[in-house]
Design a protein around this motif. Sequence first.
Motif, PDB file in Angstrom:
ATOM      1  N   SER A  36     -61.285  57.716 -34.413  1.00 44.78           N
ATOM      2  CA  SER A  36     -61.655  56.417 -33.829  1.00 44.78           C
ATOM      3  C   SER A  36     -60.419  55.643 -33.401  1.00 44.78           C
ATOM      4  CB  SER A  36     -62.474  55.610 -34.840  1.00 44.78           C
ATOM      5  OG  SER A  36     -63.664  56.290 -35.186  1.00 44.78           O
ATOM      6  N   ILE A  37     -59.389  55.669 -34.233  1.00 47.00           N
ATOM      7  CA  ILE A  37     -58.137  54.986 -33.870  1.00 47.00           C
ATOM      8  C   ILE A  37     -57.527  55.626 -32.629  1.00 47.00           C
ATOM      9  CG2 ILE A  37     -55.751  54.569 -34.607  1.00 47.00           C
ATOM     10  CD1 ILE A  37     -56.774  54.227 -37.460  1.00 47.00           C
ATOM     11  N   TYR A  38     -57.520  56.955 -32.585  1.00 45.76           N
ATOM     12  CA  TYR A  38     -56.922  57.676 -31.466  1.00 45.76           C
ATOM     13  C   TYR A  38     -57.686  57.386 -30.172  1.00 45.76           C
ATOM     14  CZ  TYR A  38     -55.022  61.593 -28.770  1.00 45.76           C
ATOM     15  OH  TYR A  38     -54.403  62.362 -27.809  1.00 45.76           O
ATOM     16  N   MET A  39     -59.012  57.389 -30.243  1.00 41.41           N
ATOM     17  CA  MET A  39     -59.824  57.125 -29.062  1.00 41.41           C
ATOM     18  C   MET A  39     -59.638  55.688 -28.572  1.00 41.41           C
ATOM     19  SD  MET A  39     -61.820  58.418 -26.884  1.00 41.41           S
ATOM     20  CE  MET A  39     -62.898  57.840 -25.560  1.00 41.41           C
ATOM     21  N   THR A  40     -59.536  54.753 -29.484  1.00 37.86           N
ATOM     22  CA  THR A  40     -59.304  53.356 -29.107  1.00 37.86           C
ATOM     23  C   THR A  40     -57.954  53.202 -28.426  1.00 37.86           C
ATOM     24  OG1 THR A  40     -60.631  52.629 -31.003  1.00 37.86           O
ATOM     25  CG2 THR A  40     -59.214  50.991 -29.967  1.00 37.86           C
ATOM     26  N   ALA A  41     -56.933  53.885 -28.959  1.00 39.04           N
ATOM     27  CA  ALA A  41     -55.602  53.817 -28.361  1.00 39.04           C
ATOM     28  C   ALA A  41     -55.605  54.423 -26.953  1.00 39.04           C
ATOM     29  CB  ALA A  41     -54.591  54.544 -29.246  1.00 39.04           C
ATOM     30  N   LEU A  42     -56.300  55.528 -26.760  1.00 44.07           N
ATOM     31  CA  LEU A  42     -56.396  56.138 -25.436  1.00 44.07           C
ATOM     32  C   LEU A  42     -57.093  55.211 -24.447  1.00 44.07           C
ATOM     33  CD1 LEU A  42     -57.453  59.835 -26.258  1.00 44.07           C
ATOM     34  CD2 LEU A  42     -55.180  58.988 -25.663  1.00 44.07           C
ATOM     35  N   GLU A  51     -61.733  62.566 -23.799  1.00 48.87           N
ATOM     36  CA  GLU A  51     -62.245  62.013 -25.045  1.00 48.87           C
ATOM     37  C   GLU A  51     -61.959  62.951 -26.216  1.00 48.87           C
ATOM     38  OE1 GLU A  51     -64.000  62.496 -22.327  1.00 48.87           O
ATOM     39  OE2 GLU A  51     -64.838  60.583 -21.646  1.00 48.87           O
ATOM     40  N   VAL A  52     -61.897  62.377 -27.379  1.00 47.53           N
ATOM     41  CA  VAL A  52     -61.712  63.176 -28.592  1.00 47.53           C
ATOM     42  C   VAL A  52     -62.909  64.083 -28.806  1.00 47.53           C
ATOM     43  CG1 VAL A  52     -61.333  63.076 -31.084  1.00 47.53           C
ATOM     44  CG2 VAL A  52     -60.291  61.354 -29.600  1.00 47.53           C
ATOM     45  N   HIS A  53     -64.111  63.505 -28.645  1.00 41.13           N
ATOM     46  CA  HIS A  53     -65.367  64.233 -28.735  1.00 41.13           C
ATOM     47  C   HIS A  53     -66.243  63.755 -27.579  1.00 41.13           C
ATOM     48  CE1 HIS A  53     -64.222  65.623 -32.737  1.00 41.13           C
ATOM     49  NE2 HIS A  53     -64.007  64.353 -33.103  1.00 41.13           N
ATOM     50  N   PRO A  54     -67.192  64.539 -27.172  1.00 42.73           N
ATOM     51  CA  PRO A  54     -68.129  64.075 -26.134  1.00 42.73           C
ATOM     52  C   PRO A  54     -68.813  62.777 -26.569  1.00 42.73           C
ATOM     53  CG  PRO A  54     -68.376  66.435 -26.485  1.00 42.73           C
ATOM     54  CD  PRO A  54     -67.470  65.935 -27.576  1.00 42.73           C
ATOM     55  N   SER A  56     -71.693  59.829 -26.514  1.00 41.69           N
ATOM     56  CA  SER A  56     -73.113  59.596 -26.315  1.00 41.69           C
ATOM     57  C   SER A  56     -73.300  58.512 -25.253  1.00 41.69           C
ATOM     58  CB  SER A  56     -73.771  59.187 -27.630  1.00 41.69           C
ATOM     59  OG  SER A  56     -73.246  57.944 -28.065  1.00 41.69           O
ATOM     60  N   PHE A  57     -74.578  58.267 -24.891  1.00 36.23           N
ATOM     61  CA  PHE A  57     -74.868  57.218 -23.911  1.00 36.23           C
ATOM     62  C   PHE A  57     -74.367  55.851 -24.414  1.00 36.23           C
ATOM     63  CE2 PHE A  57     -77.713  53.913 -22.278  1.00 36.23           C
ATOM     64  CZ  PHE A  57     -77.495  54.065 -20.906  1.00 36.23           C
ATOM     65  N   ASN A  58     -74.674  55.555 -25.682  1.00 34.80           N
ATOM     66  CA  ASN A  58     -74.219  54.272 -26.257  1.00 34.80           C
ATOM     67  C   ASN A  58     -72.688  54.218 -26.357  1.00 34.80           C
ATOM     68  OD1 ASN A  58     -76.849  53.357 -26.555  1.00 34.80           O
ATOM     69  ND2 ASN A  58     -77.058  54.173 -28.633  1.00 34.80           N
ATOM     70  N   GLY A  59     -72.089  55.392 -26.628  1.00 34.47           N
ATOM     71  CA  GLY A  59     -70.642  55.444 -26.711  1.00 34.47           C
ATOM     72  C   GLY A  59     -69.977  55.158 -25.381  1.00 34.47           C
ATOM     73  N   ARG A  60     -70.601  55.664 -24.277  1.00 36.68           N
ATOM     74  CA  ARG A  60     -70.040  55.376 -22.956  1.00 36.68           C
ATOM     75  C   ARG A  60     -70.153  53.901 -22.602  1.00 36.68           C
ATOM     76  NH1 ARG A  60     -72.453  60.599 -19.573  1.00 36.68           N
ATOM     77  NH2 ARG A  60     -71.183  62.187 -20.678  1.00 36.68           N
ATOM     78  N   ILE A  61     -71.283  53.298 -22.946  1.00 36.00           N
ATOM     79  CA  ILE A  61     -71.439  51.852 -22.701  1.00 36.00           C
ATOM     80  C   ILE A  61     -70.387  51.066 -23.498  1.00 36.00           C
ATOM     81  CG2 ILE A  61     -72.958  49.869 -23.034  1.00 36.00           C
ATOM     82  CD1 ILE A  61     -75.326  51.715 -22.499  1.00 36.00           C
ATOM     83  N   PHE A  62     -70.206  51.439 -24.749  1.00 37.03           N
ATOM     84  CA  PHE A  62     -69.211  50.745 -25.589  1.00 37.03           C
ATOM     85  C   PHE A  62     -67.800  50.917 -25.028  1.00 37.03           C
ATOM     86  CE2 PHE A  62     -66.178  50.878 -29.148  1.00 37.03           C
ATOM     87  CZ  PHE A  62     -66.309  49.584 -29.632  1.00 37.03           C
ATOM     88  N   THR A  63     -67.493  52.149 -24.549  1.00 36.29           N
ATOM     89  CA  THR A  63     -66.164  52.407 -23.986  1.00 36.29           C
ATOM     90  C   THR A  63     -65.941  51.577 -22.734  1.00 36.29           C
ATOM     91  OG1 THR A  63     -66.195  54.662 -24.861  1.00 36.29           O
ATOM     92  CG2 THR A  63     -64.631  54.193 -23.100  1.00 36.29           C
ATOM     93  N   THR A  64     -66.969  51.449 -21.911  1.00 32.23           N
ATOM     94  CA  THR A  64     -66.862  50.624 -20.701  1.00 32.23           C
ATOM     95  C   THR A  64     -66.563  49.175 -21.055  1.00 32.23           C
ATOM     96  OG1 THR A  64     -68.437  52.082 -19.552  1.00 32.23           O
ATOM     97  CG2 THR A  64     -68.043  49.894 -18.610  1.00 32.23           C
ATOM     98  N   ILE A  65     -67.295  48.659 -22.032  1.00 31.87           N
ATOM     99  CA  ILE A  65     -67.065  47.274 -22.469  1.00 31.87           C
ATOM    100  C   ILE A  65     -65.653  47.124 -23.043  1.00 31.87           C
ATOM    101  CG2 ILE A  65     -67.782  45.495 -24.100  1.00 31.87           C
ATOM    102  CD1 ILE A  65     -70.638  46.633 -23.894  1.00 31.87           C
ATOM    103  N   LEU A  66     -65.221  48.118 -23.800  1.00 32.27           N
ATOM    104  CA  LEU A  66     -63.880  48.070 -24.407  1.00 32.27           C
ATOM    105  C   LEU A  66     -62.789  48.074 -23.341  1.00 32.27           C
ATOM    106  CD1 LEU A  66     -62.329  48.096 -27.097  1.00 32.27           C
ATOM    107  CD2 LEU A  66     -62.361  50.603 -27.008  1.00 32.27           C
ATOM    108  N   ILE A  67     -63.003  48.880 -22.270  1.00 33.84           N
ATOM    109  CA  ILE A  67     -62.014  48.916 -21.187  1.00 33.84           C
ATOM    110  C   ILE A  67     -61.942  47.566 -20.478  1.00 33.84           C
ATOM    111  CG2 ILE A  67     -61.505  49.923 -18.932  1.00 33.84           C
ATOM    112  CD1 ILE A  67     -62.660  52.554 -19.963  1.00 33.84           C
ATOM    113  N   ILE A  68     -63.100  47.009 -20.157  1.00 37.54           N
ATOM    114  CA  ILE A  68     -63.142  45.732 -19.420  1.00 37.54           C
ATOM    115  C   ILE A  68     -62.515  44.607 -20.240  1.00 37.54           C
ATOM    116  CG2 ILE A  68     -64.673  43.986 -18.442  1.00 37.54           C
ATOM    117  CD1 ILE A  68     -66.619  46.252 -17.729  1.00 37.54           C
TER     118      ILE A  68
END
Length: 333
Positions: A36-42, A51-54, A56-68
């Motif tokens: 989780s730390i590594y993925m957040t840093a990336l 990605e570290v692991h594939p 999920s749909f919710n994970g992609r939404i969360f990643t989008t929000i985290l990037i923005i």
Amino acid sequence: MNKLRQLIISTTASLMVFAMGTFGYMFIEKWDLMDSIYMTALTLGSVGYSEVHPLSFNGRIFTTILIISGVGLVMYLAGVVVQFVVEGEIRAILGRRKLDKSINRLKDHYIICGYGRIGRTLCRQINEESAQIIVLEKSEELVPVLEKDKMLYIQGDASSESTLIKAGIHRAKAIVTALATDTDNVFLVLTARQLNPDIYIMARAGSQNVKSKLLAAGANRVESPYDVGAVSMALKLLRPSVSNFLDIALSRKQRAIQIEEIRISPKSKIINIMLKDSGIRQNYNLIIIAIKKKDGEMIFNPSFETFMEEGDTVIAMGRASSLKQFNEELNPQ
């Protein structure tokens, strides 16, 4: 302070976003802490790794929000850090250049070597009369104190020829050696006298044995703070009224009465005139305590028939305003 506040706020916000990203991946994707730390840093670093692991749909939404929300904040933090560092260095460089320009403009100034207890007190006393002071101090720990006291200073070895030349010893009026050890003071006096044979040198002596060495090295006057302090304490005990009077007369804090020494310039109108005909008492209401002749002879309580000559130094006592007028009379522009 505004830049520091921005740095603290942006750093705190970035850490909060990083923590939220880490725990978000742990909660949504059920990853362990390191992944989780590594993925957040990336994600926040925008380095483009996979990605570290594939996700999920919710994970992609969360990643989008985290990037923005997070990438812009991290970039802002990087900008604040760079600006904080660069502006700090620039400010230090500009401040040093400003100090150097002020030092280069000095003439007939006082050089104080050492900013310990004695040097700092000495600077305060001289500052009451003249702002033409530069301090040479070797210790980096005293630089903040010098800046707080708004002193012109050079951080370096006072006994170094290059430091003394940078301090304008060839243009200086006097130099005071108030270093920590007698050995350093003797070497400093030798160096200063070699660089400027005409400068007035006052040296600090820690012991009686070193006084003769300092005089032989070229000092015009040698003072021991311990001796001076002991004499002052004895005077306050034995003659308290005299001591109180001298404290008032010699202090610049009391404007009622002062003692001043004034040199008679070639343009003065009282050259070769007897004291009784000078009008000092009548026009300025001053008391002439003594007259120091050009050859060094000191005439105490001079008679009314004493002649005042060019180059003599008049030691007078009276009100500050009267002394100022008298000084303008003896040294007309």
